[in-house]
Write a protein that holds these residues in place. Sequence first.
Motif, PDB file in Angstrom:
ATOM      1  N   TYR A   1      -1.976  -7.809   9.140  1.00 51.72           N
ATOM      2  CA  TYR A   1      -0.628  -8.350   9.345  1.00 51.72           C
ATOM      3  C   TYR A   1      -0.587  -8.892  10.767  1.00 51.72           C
ATOM      4  O   TYR A   1      -0.656  -8.106  11.714  1.00 51.72           O
ATOM      5  CB  TYR A   1       0.445  -7.265   9.210  1.00 51.72           C
TER       6      TYR A   1
ATOM      7  N   THR B   1      -1.937  -6.829  13.487  1.00 46.37           N
ATOM      8  CA  THR B   1      -2.287  -5.472  13.045  1.00 46.37           C
ATOM      9  C   THR B   1      -3.349  -5.507  11.955  1.00 46.37           C
ATOM     10  O   THR B   1      -3.141  -6.103  10.896  1.00 46.37           O
ATOM     11  CB  THR B   1      -1.042  -4.749  12.477  1.00 46.37           C
TER      12      THR B   1
ATOM     13  N   ALA C   1      -4.216  -3.574   9.477  1.00 43.29           N
ATOM     14  CA  ALA C   1      -3.722  -2.408   8.734  1.00 43.29           C
ATOM     15  C   ALA C   1      -4.854  -1.742   7.965  1.00 43.29           C
ATOM     16  O   ALA C   1      -5.002  -0.519   7.989  1.00 43.29           O
ATOM     17  CB  ALA C   1      -2.602  -2.839   7.788  1.00 43.29           C
TER      18      ALA C   1
ATOM     19  N   PRO D   1      -3.519   9.790  10.554  1.00 41.49           N
ATOM     20  CA  PRO D   1      -2.192   9.822  11.195  1.00 41.49           C
ATOM     21  C   PRO D   1      -1.304   8.681  10.696  1.00 41.49           C
ATOM     22  O   PRO D   1      -1.782   7.789   9.991  1.00 41.49           O
ATOM     23  CB  PRO D   1      -2.530   9.626  12.676  1.00 41.49           C
ATOM     24  N   ASN D   2      -0.046   8.703  11.069  1.00 41.60           N
ATOM     25  CA  ASN D   2       0.863   7.622  10.703  1.00 41.60           C
ATOM     26  C   ASN D   2       0.334   6.308  11.234  1.00 41.60           C
ATOM     27  O   ASN D   2      -0.161   6.241  12.358  1.00 41.60           O
ATOM     28  CB  ASN D   2       2.255   7.883  11.279  1.00 41.60           C
ATOM     29  N   GLY D   3       0.414   5.293  10.394  1.00 40.29           N
ATOM     30  CA  GLY D   3      -0.019   3.960  10.815  1.00 40.29           C
ATOM     31  C   GLY D   3      -1.507   3.717  10.631  1.00 40.29           C
ATOM     32  O   GLY D   3      -2.025   2.665  11.011  1.00 40.29           O
ATOM     33  N   ALA D   4      -2.231   4.664  10.041  1.00 37.90           N
ATOM     34  CA  ALA D   4      -3.689   4.532   9.894  1.00 37.90           C
ATOM     35  C   ALA D   4      -4.088   3.497   8.837  1.00 37.90           C
ATOM     36  O   ALA D   4      -5.212   3.001   8.849  1.00 37.90           O
ATOM     37  CB  ALA D   4      -4.295   5.887   9.544  1.00 37.90           C
ATOM     38  N   GLY D   5      -3.156   3.197   7.916  1.00 32.35           N
ATOM     39  CA  GLY D   5      -3.476   2.231   6.857  1.00 32.35           C
ATOM     40  C   GLY D   5      -3.551   2.845   5.468  1.00 32.35           C
ATOM     41  O   GLY D   5      -3.997   2.198   4.517  1.00 32.35           O
ATOM     42  N   LYS D   6      -3.079   4.078   5.329  1.00 34.47           N
ATOM     43  CA  LYS D   6      -3.166   4.786   4.049  1.00 34.47           C
ATOM     44  C   LYS D   6      -2.312   4.107   2.979  1.00 34.47           C
ATOM     45  O   LYS D   6      -2.779   3.824   1.878  1.00 34.47           O
ATOM     46  CB  LYS D   6      -2.722   6.251   4.213  1.00 34.47           C
ATOM     47  N   THR D   7      -1.040   3.874   3.317  1.00 39.35           N
ATOM     48  CA  THR D   7      -0.127   3.296   2.328  1.00 39.35           C
ATOM     49  C   THR D   7      -0.564   1.887   1.942  1.00 39.35           C
ATOM     50  O   THR D   7      -0.555   1.533   0.756  1.00 39.35           O
ATOM     51  CB  THR D   7       1.314   3.278   2.890  1.00 39.35           C
ATOM     52  N   THR D   8      -0.981   1.106   2.930  1.00 43.66           N
ATOM     53  CA  THR D   8      -1.441  -0.256   2.626  1.00 43.66           C
ATOM     54  C   THR D   8      -2.616  -0.188   1.647  1.00 43.66           C
ATOM     55  O   THR D   8      -2.675  -0.946   0.677  1.00 43.66           O
ATOM     56  CB  THR D   8      -1.856  -0.988   3.926  1.00 43.66           C
TER      57      THR D   8
ATOM     58  N   ARG E   1       0.506  -4.635  -3.253  1.00 38.98           N
ATOM     59  CA  ARG E   1       0.207  -5.558  -2.152  1.00 38.98           C
ATOM     60  C   ARG E   1      -1.098  -6.260  -2.493  1.00 38.98           C
ATOM     61  O   ARG E   1      -1.916  -5.736  -3.264  1.00 38.98           O
ATOM     62  CB  ARG E   1       0.002  -4.806  -0.828  1.00 38.98           C
TER      63      ARG E   1
END
Length: 300
Positions: A16, A19, A21, A40-47, A56
């Motif tokens: 992005y 980023t 991601a 951790p948060n923001g590591a790219g797990k959800t993406t 996505r």
Amino acid sequence: MDYTNSIEVHNLKKYYKDTKAVDGISLSIEKGKVTAILGPNGAGKTTTVETLEGLRKADSGEIYYFGEKIKEVDEKIKEKIGVQLQSSTFLSNLTVYETIKTFAGLYKKSLDVDKIIIKFNLEEKKKSKIKNLSGGEQQRVALACAVINDPEIVFLDEPTTGLDPQARRNLWTAIEELKKDGKTVVLTTHYMEEAEYLSDKIYIVDHGKIIAEGKVNELVKTINMKSVINFSVNHKSEIFSEYQKNEDGIFKTETSDIEKTLVEIYEKARKNDLTIENLSIRNPNLEDVFLHLTGRKLRD
Ligand code: ADP
């Protein structure tokens, strides 16, 4: 087609703007096992998981489902996967029964709603509105909705975030049930205890990349860290002067052979007619692995 891995991902990327991601992630999600993506948060797990769910689109990389390379996550695949949605996406005025029934209606094939309600221990809450449920109950409804199509693969994205320890334990039991039913489970979490407790295989991700993978014990072995034994004695503590002692009088020793060290400590106590008190053993865990690899804590 025969396959060992329900999903395989090769070099998945999703950027992005500035980023990265997901920055070249490869995964093998073994059939019938629980695989955790820990980071951790923001590591790219959800993406990563939302790309696998078809929510996505990746910039590049290859995805194999059930042994076959796919171009997109089509309806045929969606019939075979279950996604645990955030409970905030539910309509708060619908009852538990109505919610699960609605989800059942979205699929060609679905399980019996009443049976699923019993399975996830929601019978007493069947007629309650979503908005009147506790966090743990809402998560169980989300889990029930995720498996209502009897999927082969279930995606759970941070399933226990915000739950109290008791509700978390209950959800873990429900997730273990999925595994007993032979489901392939893909779990993302930033709780190392959760990954440790539930998963057969763990991928540790940070900044869009996999920094370690394997079973818990394999990962912990790689860092070559010793276990720490703490204890105190009832009197005559000078006998143990070879061990480090803190200001509260608690001794600390590091060891890679717990049994041998324990025998030494108790032998010494017995010979000197002393009693060992408050002995505790701390073994290296995934938090230590993360710290070792990144220099940071998993949860800052
Ligand atoms: P995690 O699930 O591990 O917390 P995410 O996959 O949500 O991580 O996010 C990974 C990185 O990508 C974060 O830096 C996040 O801010 C960024 N990101 C995620 N989705 C978007 C988006 N739609 N637009 C811009 N940046 C995004």
